[in-house]
Every structure is written in C-alpha cells, then in structure tokens.
Design a protein around this motif. Structure first.
Motif, PDB file in Angstrom:
ATOM      1  N   GLY A  59      -8.734 -10.824  31.438  1.00  0.00           N
ATOM      2  CA  GLY A  59      -9.336 -11.915  30.673  1.00  0.00           C
ATOM      3  C   GLY A  59      -8.419 -13.133  30.609  1.00  0.00           C
ATOM      4  O   GLY A  59      -8.887 -14.274  30.661  1.00  0.00           O
ATOM      5  N   THR A  60      -7.127 -12.880  30.498  1.00  0.00           N
ATOM      6  CA  THR A  60      -6.169 -13.987  30.484  1.00  0.00           C
ATOM      7  C   THR A  60      -6.246 -14.761  31.794  1.00  0.00           C
ATOM      8  O   THR A  60      -6.280 -16.000  31.803  1.00  0.00           O
ATOM      9  CB  THR A  60      -4.734 -13.439  30.274  1.00  0.00           C
ATOM     10  N   ASP A 164     -14.522 -18.818  25.731  1.00  0.00           N
ATOM     11  CA  ASP A 164     -13.783 -17.551  25.736  1.00  0.00           C
ATOM     12  C   ASP A 164     -14.748 -16.468  25.243  1.00  0.00           C
ATOM     13  O   ASP A 164     -15.011 -16.348  24.037  1.00  0.00           O
ATOM     14  CB  ASP A 164     -12.542 -17.636  24.843  1.00  0.00           C
ATOM     15  N   ALA A 166     -14.381 -13.157  25.718  1.00  0.00           N
ATOM     16  CA  ALA A 166     -13.720 -11.848  25.806  1.00  0.00           C
ATOM     17  C   ALA A 166     -14.253 -10.851  24.778  1.00  0.00           C
ATOM     18  O   ALA A 166     -14.112  -9.648  24.945  1.00  0.00           O
ATOM     19  CB  ALA A 166     -12.213 -12.017  25.636  1.00  0.00           C
ATOM     20  N   GLN A 167     -14.866 -11.389  23.689  1.00  0.00           N
ATOM     21  CA  GLN A 167     -15.376 -10.498  22.637  1.00  0.00           C
ATOM     22  C   GLN A 167     -16.888 -10.638  22.462  1.00  0.00           C
ATOM     23  O   GLN A 167     -17.433 -10.156  21.469  1.00  0.00           O
ATOM     24  CB  GLN A 167     -14.661 -10.809  21.304  1.00  0.00           C
ATOM     25  N   SER A 188     -13.204 -10.813  29.439  1.00  0.00           N
ATOM     26  CA  SER A 188     -12.205  -9.751  29.621  1.00  0.00           C
ATOM     27  C   SER A 188     -12.941  -8.414  29.638  1.00  0.00           C
ATOM     28  O   SER A 188     -13.928  -8.237  28.914  1.00  0.00           O
ATOM     29  CB  SER A 188     -11.222  -9.755  28.455  1.00  0.00           C
ATOM     30  N   LYS A 193     -13.166  -3.668  24.897  1.00  0.00           N
ATOM     31  CA  LYS A 193     -14.181  -4.730  24.753  1.00  0.00           C
ATOM     32  C   LYS A 193     -15.594  -4.142  24.857  1.00  0.00           C
ATOM     33  O   LYS A 193     -15.769  -3.011  25.293  1.00  0.00           O
ATOM     34  CB  LYS A 193     -13.971  -5.795  25.825  1.00  0.00           C
TER      35      LYS A 193
HETATM   36  C1  LIG Z   1      -8.977  -9.668  24.998  1.00  0.00           C
HETATM   37  C2  LIG Z   1      -8.986 -11.129  24.833  1.00  0.00           C
HETATM   38  C3  LIG Z   1      -8.459 -12.006  25.796  1.00  0.00           C
HETATM   39  C4  LIG Z   1      -7.600 -11.553  26.946  1.00  0.00           C
HETATM   40  O1  LIG Z   1      -8.099 -10.597  27.756  1.00  0.00           O
HETATM   41  P1  LIG Z   1      -7.124  -9.637  28.600  1.00  0.00           P
HETATM   42  O2  LIG Z   1      -8.086  -8.947  29.512  1.00  0.00           O
HETATM   43  O3  LIG Z   1      -6.462  -8.717  27.639  1.00  0.00           O
HETATM   44  O4  LIG Z   1      -6.161 -10.498  29.331  1.00  0.00           O
HETATM   45  C5  LIG Z   1      -8.633 -13.366  25.623  1.00  0.00           C
HETATM   46  N1  LIG Z   1      -9.272 -13.859  24.550  1.00  0.00           N
HETATM   47  C6  LIG Z   1      -9.762 -13.063  23.584  1.00  0.00           C
HETATM   48  C7  LIG Z   1     -10.470 -13.681  22.429  1.00  0.00           C
HETATM   49  C8  LIG Z   1      -9.628 -11.670  23.682  1.00  0.00           C
HETATM   50  O5  LIG Z   1     -10.109 -10.901  22.709  1.00  0.00           O
END
Ligand SMILES: *Cc1c(COP(=O)(O)O)cnc(C)c1O
Length: 373
Positions: A59-60, A164, A166-167, A188, A193
C-alpha cells in the motif's frame, strides 16, 4: 480469548480455494506479474468501476507510485491528515513532496474539508505559488472521507486528488466505490485489511489510461519494453501467489463487508446506552468497518478491563504523525490539530473481522457495559 483481528481465520474460511489457487500458481511457473496478476487487475478494476488497476508491492508503494504517476514530487505540497497510518505520510516524502497535515472531522475521523480549504489558502498566501499540489484524503476505518466537498475544493484550487483506500475496499458514496472518485487511488492488501493478501501487496486504481501507463512503467524500472527504461522507475511488483489469493478473496469481499456491517450494527445497538462514543455514518456513505472505533475519556481503563476479560483491542493510532519522533516539528501545520490530538487519546478499536461470531460480539459489548463504561 477474542482477538482484535484474525487474518488466519479468514484464510481458514477460504482454505480449500486458496490452497488450490496457490497450487495452480506454483505449477504455472510464473511468479511475478504475468497472467494471474493481470487477471486480478482486471477483476478488481471491474469491481471498483475504473478502467485500470496496477498491482504493486504494498500500500505504501501504491501511494508512492500514484503520487509519482501524477507528477507530484519535489516542489509539490500534499494536503493530508495526521490521524492516519504513518505510511500515508511516509509515501508523500518518498515521492519527494511536502506533506501538509490538516485537521480531521472528529465525528468521521476523516479530512475536514473546511480545514483543507483554510490550509490551502494559508500556505499559498504564506509560501506563495500554486505548484503542482495534491490532496490525499484517507477513508479511515472504512468510512469514506467527504469526497463531494473535497472534490469541489480540489477543483477550485487545482489540486490532484489521490485517495488512500487502504482501509476502504468496497466502501461507497452515493453508490460509487472509493477508489473511483479521485484522479487516482491507492489500495493496500496487508493481511488485516478488508481485502487481504497473505503477505504484502497493493494496487493503484485509475480511470485515466495515460496515468495507468505511467504507473505501470514506474513499477518495473520504467520499462515499456523489457530491459529498456523509458522513464526512471523502481521495482514494486505484485507477485502471482498474492494475486491468486486475492482473486479468491475478492469474490467474498462484498459478503464479508456486509458481515462487518452486521457486527457493527450489533455493537452499536448493544452499546447505545453506554458512555462510549460510537461510530456513525455521515452522508450517503456505505461504511465497511475496517475498524469499529469507539471513543472513551477512560480509554486506558477500558482497554485494561477488556484485556483482563480476554478481549483484544488496538489503538489506530496512538500517536498522530506530527507528534512522532521522525516528524515532530518538521512538517508544516497550517493550524493546530486539537481534534487529531484529542481523538488519539480516546480511540479504541474493538474486535472486528468477518469471522467474529455474534456471541463473541455480544461478549465484547457485555464486557464494556459490565465494566461500567
Ligand atoms: C495499511 C495502510 C497503508 C499502507 O499499506 P502497506 O500495505 O502496509 O504498505 C497506508 N495507508 C493506510 C491508511 C493504511 O491503513
């Protein structure tokens, strides 16, 4: 013992299909990118309602590559929140841009559009120039940020919008999925997740074919053609085993999000009379409850009480980015962040994962009430 999250339970829920997909991928003999990754990219793009998905290493990396794909780098400001995973801010610095941390709406825990506009005005007045700036809203805990207002501000101030997600896999605003609302989005697939690999993984999503092409080149040394770098890139590729696992799990994402929503409804019903401040859904959103986060002025006592009764909890996140040693005093704060700091002292994430049983959720709520919270 009730854990806060349980990635193994999710593997076990789909074990037969996942084991089969892994075995097939191992036999197919292509372990990085290739047809399995391409198939996942097509399926996830269709799910989101965007033209293109590019599978990457995490995700990064997805955030970093999305920023670079949009040409956000040295000289750019990226407006985002301090109340987020540190990865959000780390990715902005990886891209060479300047993170600008803005206050949240304490009810939804997401970027406050009014504070965003104030911050853009303040910084442009103070430091001048509209460079090529961006806004990076985080759909934290699975609740979409206020995208209608953010998109309107972005239009007025010419900010590129990078989500973003990721969540927020599967979360919607007015029926449209997060990840399909800005210019580009980052996902991510970290094992906890809502859509999770069994290792690291991430993806960039966009409807813009030119942007998609740039990110596709960036993830593999800038290659358009093998061994010939058209632009300078890096190595961040999704591997075939993770893609095979994600293809299985994508089929269950909607059902598992519905399950999270059911559990959230149950928690909220049972805890309605408690002293805890409970999550809300504001606007035309479908929250996907990556986390079910309550607020308590007696957070430490609540967490200790739950731990003593065998209930795991976590704090997402205990220290806002602007107060962490690596960042303190170094990032511009256009205004103080009192809500961000207050929230970090009071939040607690209760157990939340699709395999949590109704009986377990009742046990968690009863423990909160019995403890006098
Ligand atoms: C998990 C997360 C990331 C990063 O994802 P990774 O796969 O761990 O690098 C970025 N932003 C948010 C809000 C996250 O919860």
């Amino acid at each position: 013992m009730i854990p806060q999250t349980d990635p193994r339970a999710n593997y076990l829920a789909h074990k037969t299909e996942i084991d089969e997909a892994i075995a097939q991928t191992l036999m197919a003999g292509r372990y990085i990118l290739g047809e399995t990754v391409a198939a996942f990219e097509r399926e996830f793009a269709a799910y989101l309602g965007v033209g293109h998905v590019i599978g990457v290493g995490s995700g990064t990396d997805a955030l970093h590559l999305a920023l670079r794909g949009c040409d956000i780098g040295p000289g750019s400001r990226v407006f985002t929140v301090s109340h987020t995973a540190v990865a959000t801010v780390a990715a902005i610095e990886l891209a060479g841009a300047q993170p600008v941390l803005v206050e949240i709406d304490p009810v939804t825990f997401t970027l406050d559009p009014q504070h965003l506009e104030d911050a853009v005005k303040t910084l442009r007045r103070r430091a001048g120039g509209a460079g090529r700036d961006a806004v990076l809203p985080v759909h934290l805990y699975g609740h979409p940020a206020n995208m209608p207002a953010i998109l309107e501000i972005a239009r007025r101030y010419e900010l590129t919008v990078i989500e973003d997600c990721a969540q927020s896999h599967g979360a919607t605003i007015a029926g449209r999925r997060t990840g399909a609302l800005g210019a580009i989005a980052a996902f991510s697939f970290y094992p906890t997740k809502n859509l999770a690999a069994l290792g690291d993984g991430g993806a960039v999503a966009t409807d813009d074919p030119a942007l998609a092409e740039r990110v596709r080149l960036l993830r593999e040394y800038g290659w358009r053609e093998r061994y010939v770098s058209a632009i300078s890139g890096l190595n961040s590729r999704l591997d075939a085993l993770q893609a095979a696992i994600l293809r299985v799990k994508l089929r269950y994402l909607d059902a598992e999000n519905a399950r999270r929503r059911e559990l959230a409804r149950l928690y909220s019903e049972l805890l309605a009379g408690s002293s805890l401040r409970l999550p809300v859904e504001r606007g035309e959103v479908r929250h996907v409850y990556h986390q079910y986060v309550v607020r308590s002025s007696r957070r430490a006592a609540l967490q200790a009480h739950l731990a003593a009764t065998g209930i795991g909890t976590l704090i997402h996140y205990p220290v806002p980015v602007h107060l962490q040693p690596a960042y303190a005093g170094r990032l511009p704060l256009p205004a103080p962040l009192p809500h961000t700091e207050a929230v970090a002292r009071e939040i607690l994430s209760l157990p939340m994962f699709p395999e949590l049983s109704e009986a377990q959720a009742r046990q968690v709520a009863a423990a909160c009430l019995d403890g006098g919270f």
